[in-house]
Design an enzyme around this catalytic site. Sequence first.
Site, PDB file in Angstrom:
ATOM      1  N   LYS A   1       6.841   6.912   3.928  1.00  0.00           N
ATOM      2  CA  LYS A   1       6.291   7.939   3.033  1.00  0.00           C
ATOM      3  C   LYS A   1       5.804   9.131   3.858  1.00  0.00           C
ATOM      4  O   LYS A   1       5.343   8.962   4.995  1.00  0.00           O
ATOM      5  CB  LYS A   1       5.139   7.291   2.252  1.00  0.00           C
ATOM      6  CG  LYS A   1       4.595   8.098   1.081  1.00  0.00           C
ATOM      7  CD  LYS A   1       3.560   7.257   0.316  1.00  0.00           C
ATOM      8  CE  LYS A   1       2.889   8.016  -0.814  1.00  0.00           C
ATOM      9  NZ  LYS A   1       1.937   7.178  -1.573  1.00  0.00           N
TER      10      LYS A   1
ATOM     11  N   SER B   1       2.477   7.279  -6.541  1.00  0.00           N
ATOM     12  CA  SER B   1       2.886   8.448  -5.807  1.00  0.00           C
ATOM     13  C   SER B   1       4.018   8.211  -4.812  1.00  0.00           C
ATOM     14  O   SER B   1       4.665   9.171  -4.374  1.00  0.00           O
ATOM     15  CB  SER B   1       1.674   9.001  -5.064  1.00  0.00           C
ATOM     16  OG  SER B   1       1.224   8.076  -4.092  1.00  0.00           O
TER      17      SER B   1
ATOM     18  N   SER C   1       0.059   3.118  -6.225  1.00  0.00           N
ATOM     19  CA  SER C   1       1.178   3.958  -5.768  1.00  0.00           C
ATOM     20  C   SER C   1       2.317   3.235  -5.083  1.00  0.00           C
ATOM     21  O   SER C   1       3.347   3.844  -4.817  1.00  0.00           O
ATOM     22  CB  SER C   1       0.679   5.055  -4.846  1.00  0.00           C
ATOM     23  OG  SER C   1       0.204   6.118  -5.624  1.00  0.00           O
TER      24      SER C   1
HETATM   25  N1  GLN Z   1      -1.526   7.005  -9.782  1.00  0.00           N
HETATM   26  C1  GLN Z   1      -2.762   6.889  -9.065  1.00  0.00           C
HETATM   27  C2  GLN Z   1      -3.382   8.241  -8.847  1.00  0.00           C
HETATM   28  O1  GLN Z   1      -2.822   9.206  -9.279  1.00  0.00           O
HETATM   29  C3  GLN Z   1      -2.547   6.144  -7.813  1.00  0.00           C
HETATM   30  C4  GLN Z   1      -2.314   6.963  -6.624  1.00  0.00           C
HETATM   31  C5  GLN Z   1      -2.141   6.170  -5.398  1.00  0.00           C
HETATM   32  O2  GLN Z   1      -2.169   4.947  -5.407  1.00  0.00           O
HETATM   33  N2  GLN Z   1      -2.017   6.883  -4.297  1.00  0.00           N
HETATM   34  O3  GLN Z   1      -4.428   8.346  -8.286  1.00  0.00           O
END
Ligand code: GLN
Length: 462
Positions: free
Chosen positions: A72, A147, A171
């Site tokens: 990532k 994400s 994420s």
């Molecule tokens: N969808 C969650 C957020 O927007 C999780 C993000 C993540 O795990 N980095 O915060």
Amino acid sequence: MKDTIEILHKKILSGEIMIKDVVGEYVARAKADTFNIFREVFTDIDAQIAHAESLLKEGKATPMTGIPVAIKDNILFAGHAAGAASKILEGYVASYDATAVSQLKVAGAIIIGRTNMDEFAMGSSTENSAYGVVQNPLDPTRVSGGSSGGSAAAIAAELAVVTLGSDTGGSIRQPAAFCGAVGLFPTYGSVSRHGLMALGSSLDCIGPFAHTVTDAETLYNTIATRDPLDSTSVEQRQVSKIKKRLAIPKGIFANGGCDKDIQENFASMVEKLKMEGYTVEEVELAHFADSLAVYYILMPAEASSNLARFDGIRYATRVGTGSIGELYKQTRGTLFGKEARRRILLGTYVLSHGYYDAYYNKAVALRSVIRTEIETVLKTYDAIITPTTPTTAFKIGEKASDPVAMYLSDLFTVPANIAQHPALSVPSGVDASGLPIGFQLIGERFGESTLFAIGKTIETLR
Ligand code: GLN
């Protein structure tokens, strides 16, 4: 048959395939990517290949040797750009390796590129990337989740054998579920955060995406280590043996927000697990669903503090001139995307004098209640089970203008981060449109091996 670490490792060891050919094939595919999965495919991989080949020649090959991996865009790889898909980091080149990356290098894995993501890991659809959304390879009109959308889609499109993502509130698991991949949020602290760009420091963890539970396990074992460079890193502990007991939080479907197909798939997997000798019971987890509210206070609070360093002076491209206040304002106002700015504002608000007690401190208190509840249940059960997500992959644009609807997709995933417990998402079938559904297992701290064992059973049952 998809390439797995297991299969490729055998072929590499037997000489049936050459490392450089496998890697060449994946690099070529990654370069031809049409889903916007990669931020960059690396061109300087010869040294990595040479290292892997020498390990092989010396009889020191590990299961990861020669395996094409993508990481990532918020994980540092020395000498390579890393940008967390944000304009504010354009041109930044990492000066050191994240510990997870050093572990991969030692094992002889080949890092072929960095994957697209929501800016600074804020989002559930990769629509917050400054470089455009990642289309879901299984249906390009839909999101890949977020994400870590790029790392999940790279698995679905077979552009890497395994990938790394980061998980702060889901994420890894949510995009894994949307893309039909296996995804693990490891026990917080078991994988070093050194070299991971922080979003919510008490919630973040790097973890694997893979086609199979076995591959996720191999990659997890490669990167998990106690690391003196991360003060929250911890030594692994042995945990108790599998009890074949699973717990469903009472009333998880009560708010009506979970798709019917997902509920049915979940119920049918539960029945199949019972046939395998598992006892599955509903348990009271009174504050499980409050995790989301807690998360959306703690995460922005931590994010607002972590992102303070991107000011055009310490980090970030500088925009504007004039007074220092003006410079901060212009740099941060221009180069951070909308969601990043929203969370910085939210976080600053909940941490501000007068609101700190009302929001931040309450969330911290509730966090320990949630953690205790989860820990108590996991004394008797191997795992708390839920669907990974309340919906399957949604259409691009469908939730982009409604942040609350977007935040609701984290309903089942955030409790693990709040409690810092490991959680595994395993594909468990498809909905009526053929879109993948994920089954989530939340285990006790350091209980990864139990989750992998149950996950492997689920793979045979779907
Ligand atoms: N969808 C969650 C957020 O927007 C999780 C993000 C993540 O795990 N980095 O915060």
